[in-house]
Write a protein that holds these residues in place. Sequence first.
Motif, PDB file in Angstrom:
ATOM      1  N   LYS A 164      27.740  14.887  29.778  1.00 46.00           N
ATOM      2  CA  LYS A 164      28.671  14.515  30.830  1.00 46.00           C
ATOM      3  C   LYS A 164      27.890  13.993  32.033  1.00 46.00           C
ATOM      4  O   LYS A 164      26.911  14.597  32.461  1.00 46.00           O
ATOM      5  CB  LYS A 164      29.513  15.724  31.232  1.00 46.00           C
ATOM      6  CG  LYS A 164      30.568  15.409  32.279  1.00 46.00           C
ATOM      7  CD  LYS A 164      31.382  16.643  32.618  1.00 46.00           C
ATOM      8  CE  LYS A 164      32.414  16.341  33.690  1.00 46.00           C
ATOM      9  NZ  LYS A 164      33.214  17.559  34.049  1.00 46.00           N
ATOM     10  N   LEU A 165      28.289  12.855  32.531  1.00 45.31           N
ATOM     11  CA  LEU A 165      27.577  12.242  33.651  1.00 45.31           C
ATOM     12  C   LEU A 165      27.741  13.083  34.909  1.00 45.31           C
ATOM     13  O   LEU A 165      28.852  13.400  35.330  1.00 45.31           O
ATOM     14  CB  LEU A 165      28.112  10.828  33.897  1.00 45.31           C
ATOM     15  CG  LEU A 165      27.449  10.047  35.044  1.00 45.31           C
ATOM     16  CD1 LEU A 165      25.969   9.831  34.760  1.00 45.31           C
ATOM     17  CD2 LEU A 165      28.160   8.714  35.266  1.00 45.31           C
ATOM     18  N   ASP A 166      26.624  13.472  35.494  1.00 51.91           N
ATOM     19  CA  ASP A 166      26.625  14.221  36.749  1.00 51.91           C
ATOM     20  C   ASP A 166      26.414  13.229  37.884  1.00 51.91           C
ATOM     21  O   ASP A 166      25.360  12.615  38.001  1.00 51.91           O
ATOM     22  CB  ASP A 166      25.514  15.272  36.735  1.00 51.91           C
ATOM     23  CG  ASP A 166      25.604  16.231  37.917  1.00 51.91           C
ATOM     24  OD1 ASP A 166      26.312  15.909  38.886  1.00 51.91           O
ATOM     25  OD2 ASP A 166      24.972  17.295  37.860  1.00 51.91           O
ATOM     26  N   LEU A 167      27.416  13.093  38.723  1.00 50.84           N
ATOM     27  CA  LEU A 167      27.352  12.112  39.804  1.00 50.84           C
ATOM     28  C   LEU A 167      26.594  12.628  41.027  1.00 50.84           C
ATOM     29  O   LEU A 167      26.341  11.864  41.957  1.00 50.84           O
ATOM     30  CB  LEU A 167      28.777  11.703  40.211  1.00 50.84           C
ATOM     31  CG  LEU A 167      29.610  11.035  39.111  1.00 50.84           C
ATOM     32  CD1 LEU A 167      31.007  10.716  39.627  1.00 50.84           C
ATOM     33  CD2 LEU A 167      28.935   9.775  38.602  1.00 50.84           C
ATOM     34  N   ASP A 168      26.227  13.906  41.025  1.00 48.59           N
ATOM     35  CA  ASP A 168      25.507  14.487  42.162  1.00 48.59           C
ATOM     36  C   ASP A 168      24.004  14.343  41.929  1.00 48.59           C
ATOM     37  O   ASP A 168      23.444  14.982  41.033  1.00 48.59           O
ATOM     38  CB  ASP A 168      25.879  15.957  42.317  1.00 48.59           C
ATOM     39  CG  ASP A 168      25.307  16.575  43.596  1.00 48.59           C
ATOM     40  OD1 ASP A 168      24.178  16.207  43.983  1.00 48.59           O
ATOM     41  OD2 ASP A 168      25.984  17.436  44.185  1.00 48.59           O
ATOM     42  N   PRO A 169      23.319  13.516  42.726  1.00 45.77           N
ATOM     43  CA  PRO A 169      21.883  13.295  42.478  1.00 45.77           C
ATOM     44  C   PRO A 169      21.052  14.567  42.644  1.00 45.77           C
ATOM     45  O   PRO A 169      20.047  14.734  41.955  1.00 45.77           O
ATOM     46  CB  PRO A 169      21.503  12.225  43.500  1.00 45.77           C
ATOM     47  CG  PRO A 169      22.563  12.288  44.569  1.00 45.77           C
ATOM     48  CD  PRO A 169      23.802  12.706  43.862  1.00 45.77           C
ATOM     49  N   LYS A 170      21.447  15.459  43.563  1.00 46.62           N
ATOM     50  CA  LYS A 170      20.702  16.705  43.725  1.00 46.62           C
ATOM     51  C   LYS A 170      20.804  17.558  42.470  1.00 46.62           C
ATOM     52  O   LYS A 170      19.800  18.095  41.977  1.00 46.62           O
ATOM     53  CB  LYS A 170      21.220  17.483  44.928  1.00 46.62           C
ATOM     54  CG  LYS A 170      20.452  18.778  45.176  1.00 46.62           C
ATOM     55  CD  LYS A 170      21.145  19.699  46.164  1.00 46.62           C
ATOM     56  CE  LYS A 170      21.137  19.138  47.556  1.00 46.62           C
ATOM     57  NZ  LYS A 170      21.671  20.125  48.556  1.00 46.62           N
ATOM     58  N   ARG A 188      21.339  16.539  39.492  1.00 47.68           N
ATOM     59  CA  ARG A 188      20.598  15.895  38.396  1.00 47.68           C
ATOM     60  C   ARG A 188      19.106  16.189  38.498  1.00 47.68           C
ATOM     61  O   ARG A 188      18.463  16.535  37.509  1.00 47.68           O
ATOM     62  CB  ARG A 188      20.839  14.383  38.390  1.00 47.68           C
ATOM     63  CG  ARG A 188      22.224  13.962  37.956  1.00 47.68           C
ATOM     64  CD  ARG A 188      22.233  12.501  37.504  1.00 47.68           C
ATOM     65  NE  ARG A 188      21.690  11.593  38.513  1.00 47.68           N
ATOM     66  CZ  ARG A 188      22.412  11.021  39.472  1.00 47.68           C
ATOM     67  NH1 ARG A 188      23.712  11.293  39.568  1.00 47.68           N
ATOM     68  NH2 ARG A 188      21.857  10.194  40.339  1.00 47.68           N
ATOM     69  N   ARG A 189      18.542  16.018  39.691  1.00 47.50           N
ATOM     70  CA  ARG A 189      17.088  16.198  39.785  1.00 47.50           C
ATOM     71  C   ARG A 189      16.691  17.660  39.617  1.00 47.50           C
ATOM     72  O   ARG A 189      15.648  17.955  39.031  1.00 47.50           O
ATOM     73  CB  ARG A 189      16.545  15.631  41.095  1.00 47.50           C
ATOM     74  CG  ARG A 189      16.978  16.301  42.376  1.00 47.50           C
ATOM     75  CD  ARG A 189      16.238  15.715  43.580  1.00 47.50           C
ATOM     76  NE  ARG A 189      16.664  16.310  44.841  1.00 47.50           N
ATOM     77  CZ  ARG A 189      17.599  15.822  45.629  1.00 47.50           C
ATOM     78  NH1 ARG A 189      18.230  14.690  45.298  1.00 47.50           N
ATOM     79  NH2 ARG A 189      17.912  16.424  46.764  1.00 47.50           N
ATOM     80  N   LEU A 190      17.518  18.594  40.094  1.00 50.58           N
ATOM     81  CA  LEU A 190      17.177  19.994  39.927  1.00 50.58           C
ATOM     82  C   LEU A 190      17.351  20.444  38.484  1.00 50.58           C
ATOM     83  O   LEU A 190      16.547  21.239  37.970  1.00 50.58           O
ATOM     84  CB  LEU A 190      18.022  20.868  40.859  1.00 50.58           C
ATOM     85  CG  LEU A 190      17.749  20.701  42.359  1.00 50.58           C
ATOM     86  CD1 LEU A 190      18.695  21.573  43.170  1.00 50.58           C
ATOM     87  CD2 LEU A 190      16.298  21.029  42.707  1.00 50.58           C
ATOM     88  N   ALA A 191      18.374  19.940  37.820  1.00 48.94           N
ATOM     89  CA  ALA A 191      18.569  20.294  36.414  1.00 48.94           C
ATOM     90  C   ALA A 191      17.434  19.764  35.546  1.00 48.94           C
ATOM     91  O   ALA A 191      17.070  20.373  34.525  1.00 48.94           O
ATOM     92  CB  ALA A 191      19.909  19.750  35.912  1.00 48.94           C
ATOM     93  N   ALA A 192      16.859  18.631  35.949  1.00 50.94           N
ATOM     94  CA  ALA A 192      15.758  18.045  35.185  1.00 50.94           C
ATOM     95  C   ALA A 192      14.439  18.784  35.401  1.00 50.94           C
ATOM     96  O   ALA A 192      13.491  18.604  34.627  1.00 50.94           O
ATOM     97  CB  ALA A 192      15.584  16.579  35.555  1.00 50.94           C
ATOM     98  N   ALA A 193      14.362  19.612  36.431  1.00 53.92           N
ATOM     99  CA  ALA A 193      13.142  20.380  36.717  1.00 53.92           C
ATOM    100  C   ALA A 193      13.109  21.612  35.824  1.00 53.92           C
ATOM    101  O   ALA A 193      13.969  22.485  35.916  1.00 53.92           O
ATOM    102  CB  ALA A 193      13.102  20.781  38.185  1.00 53.92           C
ATOM    103  N   LEU A 194      12.112  21.692  34.965  1.00 54.68           N
ATOM    104  CA  LEU A 194      11.995  22.796  34.023  1.00 54.68           C
ATOM    105  C   LEU A 194      10.901  23.785  34.413  1.00 54.68           C
ATOM    106  O   LEU A 194      10.838  24.890  33.868  1.00 54.68           O
ATOM    107  CB  LEU A 194      11.717  22.258  32.617  1.00 54.68           C
ATOM    108  CG  LEU A 194      12.733  21.243  32.080  1.00 54.68           C
ATOM    109  CD1 LEU A 194      12.345  20.802  30.682  1.00 54.68           C
ATOM    110  CD2 LEU A 194      14.145  21.830  32.092  1.00 54.68           C
ATOM    111  N   THR A 195      10.045  23.393  35.345  1.00 53.17           N
ATOM    112  CA  THR A 195       8.951  24.250  35.790  1.00 53.17           C
ATOM    113  C   THR A 195       8.811  24.145  37.305  1.00 53.17           C
ATOM    114  O   THR A 195       9.357  23.234  37.933  1.00 53.17           O
ATOM    115  CB  THR A 195       7.618  23.830  35.149  1.00 53.17           C
ATOM    116  OG1 THR A 195       7.259  22.528  35.624  1.00 53.17           O
ATOM    117  CG2 THR A 195       7.710  23.816  33.625  1.00 53.17           C
TER     118      THR A 195
END
Length: 418
Positions: free
Chosen positions: A20-26, A28-35
């Motif tokens: 599902k497309l997340d329109l919130d850039p914050k 998105r970038r935090l979810a992409a951070a794994l470490t």
Amino acid sequence: MVKRQIPRPAEILDLMSFKKLDLDPKHRRLAAALTVEDLRRIAARRTPAAAFDYTDGAAEDEISMERSLQAFEDIEFHPSILHDVSEVNTSTQILGGSSAQPFGIAPTGFTRLMQTEGEIAGASAAGAAGIPFTLSTLGTTSIEDVRAANPHGRNWFQLYVMNERETSYGLVERAAQAGFDTLFFTVDTPVAGARLRDTRNGFSIPPQLSLGTVLNAIPRPWWWWDFLTTAKLEFASLSATGGTVGELLNSAMDPSIDFEDLAEIRAMWPGKFAVKGVQTLEDAKKLADLGVDSIVLSNHGGRQLDRAPVPFQLLPQVAREIGQDVEIILDTGIRSGADIVASIALGADFTLIGRAYLYGLMAGGREGVDRTIEILSDQVERTMKLLQVPTLADLTPEHVTQLSRYSRLDQEGSPRLP
């Protein structure tokens, strides 16, 4: 021969799934951070160089910081087998209270310069996660406002003894009145360390506009917008600002403090009392004999004396000698849940995260701090399950070997094991 067939469209569609497309850039970038390192890279992109380097840097050649990080890389785990770890318990007791995780947030100075939500983000995130938050004497949010942000959680206060003693005494009284349950008496900062990145960046409090800072701000307008449109910086102790961080510290700190000052402050404080910045076994023993509640093994994140001892390497000896007499907290170099688990296994009762928390703050404010805590908590639980230990009490030195890339010399110059 493999028999082939042309796939039917319906079969291809069954294999396809779209997030599902997340329109919130914050988000998105935090979810992409794994470490934590992922958060650090995001923080570096979003924060002006001077503010980021203040957090990321250390003293002089930054050897102490690099060694502290390396020490955690140079460990070997020894997992047990055939233990039921369908459920693991990461909670612990420290300094007279509970924590949902074996780590809390360390005191950090000038925090709102990193990101405008500052200590409020840290305290509220810690409260939500059930872990302690520590406010620095050089914090940029008042004692009372931190208490309001974390009214039901555990708040600790870190104290520098200042040239103006009445200022320090007043902070102790305010923290006690606000319900902070632990005081961290810091002993490793008679003067400021030489933080060369700050000097090279011309970093000052408050930040001053120059051609360099303007150019650096162009790709980061959101930071300057936040800084210029939010409340003026307040410090927990300093009544005036202006100058480099080193100049501010040197003008405020008292290099003459001694054990009499420790006794005087301790007598004023009604709660638990910890001493932060212990770097030798001899000093740890002396403090244990004095009956302090906890010692914090720390070289200030490598930000004071460069080439100082690495706390994680000092930990096993201190734990063997006085671990039954005083609670041991480990600070400096922690970037993962595995680091935390290794510290507990080697005798620490608790750990603190400083830079790791600030990377999350710079990456996304309160949500970034939440993400830091989430990443570390998941790593702690996963590491415990892979070591097959259901509780923190089941961790022992047999689970970890400290490897070393160098050996020390004895007083005669002969090599010996660390």
